[in-house]
Design an enzyme around this catalytic site. Structure first.
Site, PDB file in Angstrom:
ATOM      1  N   ASP A  95       0.851  -1.194   0.000  1.00  0.00           N
ATOM      2  CA  ASP A  95       0.000   0.000   0.000  1.00  0.00           C
ATOM      3  C   ASP A  95       0.898   1.260   0.000  1.00  0.00           C
ATOM      4  OD1 ASP A  95      -2.974   0.762   0.221  1.00  0.00           O
ATOM      5  OD2 ASP A  95      -2.116   1.907   1.874  1.00  0.00           O
ATOM      6  N   ASP A 234      -7.217  -8.512  -4.687  1.00  0.00           N
ATOM      7  CA  ASP A 234      -7.161  -7.105  -4.288  1.00  0.00           C
ATOM      8  C   ASP A 234      -7.873  -6.269  -5.353  1.00  0.00           C
ATOM      9  OD1 ASP A 234      -6.570  -4.557  -3.456  1.00  0.00           O
ATOM     10  OD2 ASP A 234      -4.387  -4.808  -3.475  1.00  0.00           O
ATOM     11  N   HIS A 263      -6.205  -7.189  -0.359  1.00  0.00           N
ATOM     12  CA  HIS A 263      -5.317  -6.030  -0.280  1.00  0.00           C
ATOM     13  C   HIS A 263      -4.406  -6.103   0.941  1.00  0.00           C
ATOM     14  CE1 HIS A 263      -3.966  -1.936  -0.800  1.00  0.00           C
ATOM     15  NE2 HIS A 263      -4.372  -1.632   0.406  1.00  0.00           N
TER      16      HIS A 263
END
Lengths: 284, 140
Positions: A95, A234, A263
């Site tokens: 991320d 994701d 994710h």
């Protein structure tokens, strides 16, 4: 550690055994707690350090949303890593850890021995998810974002659950969810989460468009080995992101896909992540 | 001001005098520090606050009374908005967190409906349903 007048909290496990120190960088809305099932699996062979960005976890939380720019996060994390006095590091990113960790790697390529890249991005063009009004842009629109993020803590309360697959039930209620909630107990403590969403560029001229473009251009010059591990389900950063990383980075292994990974791949596949880190340590 | 013509009206717009705001203690229940990243929101809210001479007052379905006002101004627009609840004082009713959430949600529906364009009420309600926000429909 104190950086620019702010206290940075970090987990520091294991000892220097001649291997690079593994730096584990989180994303939004998480903190070093994200790596709790990975660190014990690697700290017997290396030192593992997981910091919390300012505004996250147990680090200080500036109250002014304007503080929370990608540039400031990169600046603080760069000072943090350099302040640790480490000669060689392996960066593990997911991320927002991607743009932050890659920015460090581009500035100090000689200090980086390798990277494990997971469910992230490193270019200005937004994913389909980030470009959509429903749900993403509406989620952090003016006032709506303040209500959903600051008052209702929506990304922790529901977002973690919705973006995890294999182990999602533990993000619905119970001790693990409580762990994520712990440092974000008040609306003011959640400003960093909201600000991160507003740092994602959508079009040329947006905040961070040029910065992300620079990161993308730098990928071709990374001089160290990279490995890719990806939660295949994701919807924020789909598997096509992994293949783009593979195409752009010269020394990059083919992505290891986790079919029942989402994710927050650290929640779904901690054992597999630890395996990738140990393999990277063997490569260096 | 088109206040809730197309949706079920769950907030009642009132004047400062009707709100009984003069000298009233207030408690901030929401602050938006950054209106800048989507300029259409800034433009709409600035226009409404100018018309209302700095403060909008409404009564929510809970019966609680709120003031919506700027927190700061910057060249070219508002930099932030706050929603404050009229404090009931020592002898007043207990402030309900869920009641406030539902009142804020109704206010957000009004904002989105009036900003318009790609910002649709349906999208807001879907997001509210996905994230299980009080006041939002359970399914859209």
């Amino acid at each position: 550690m104190e950086v620019q007048g702010h206290r940075i909290h970090y987990v520091d496990e294991g000892a220097d055994r001649g291997k690079p120190t593994v730096i584990l960088l989180h994303g939004n809305p998480t903190w070093s707690f994200l790596y709790r099932e990975i660190i014990p699996r690697i700290s017997h062979v290396c030192r593992a350090v997981a910091p919390d960005y300012l505004g996250f976890g147990l680090s200080d939380k500036p109250r002014d949303e304007r503080w929370y720019t990608l540039q400031n996060h990169i600046r603080v994390m760069t000072k943090f890593i350099n302040g640790m006095g480490l000669s060689r590091v392996i960066l593990v990113v997911q991320d927002w850890g991607g743009p932050i960790g890659l920015s460090y790697a581009l500035k100090y390529p000689d200090k980086v021995a390798g990277m494990l890249i997971m469910n992230t991005w490193a270019w200005p063009e937004p994913s389909e998810f980030h470009a959509s009004v429903m749900p993403w842009r509406m989620l952090h629109a003016p006032l709506v974002g303040a209500h959903l993020f600051l008052r209702k803590n929506a990304l922790v309360e529901r977002g973690l659950y919705l973006s995890t697959v294999r182990n999602r039930e533990r993000l619905r209620k119970g001790a693990v969810l409580n762990g994520y909630r712990l440092p974000f107990s008040s609306p003011l403590s959640r400003i960093g989460m909201l600000a991160f969403t507003r740092n994602i560029p959508l079009r040329p001229g947006d905040l961070n468009w040029e910065r992300m473009k620079g990161i993308k251009e730098g990928l071709r010059a990374l001089p160290f080995p990279c490995r890719l591990l990806w939660g295949e389900r994701d919807i924020v950063f789909p598997p096509s992101n992994a293949y783009l990383f593979q195409k752009l980075i010269p020394d990059c292994s083919p992505p290891s896909m986790i079919p029942d990974g989402g994710h927050f791949i650290q929640e779904d596949a901690p054992k597999e992540i630890a395996g990738e880190i140990l393999a990277l340590l063997d490569q260096t | 001001m088109d206040k809730g013509r197309e949706i079920e009206i769950r907030i009642e717009w009132i004047t400062r005098e009707e709100a009984g705001w003069v000298g009233t203690q207030e408690e901030r229940v929401l602050i938006e520090q950054s209106l800048g990243h989507y300029p259409e929101f800034n433009a709409f809210l600035r226009r409404e606050l100018e018309r209302a001479e700095g403060g909008l007052f409404f009564r929510g379905a809970s019966g609680m009374v709120y003031r919506v006002g700027p927190v700061a101004e910057e060249p070219g627009g508002l930099s932030g908005i706050e929603i404050c609840l009229r404090s009931a004082g020592g002898g007043g009713r207990t402030i309900s967190g869920e009641g406030i959430d539902r009142d804020i949600w109704a206010f957000l529906e009004w904002v989105i409906q009036n900003v318009g364009g790609e910002w649709t009420l349906e999208a807001l309600q879907k997001v509210g349903a996905i994230y299980r926000i009080p006041g939002a429909p359970e399914r859209v």
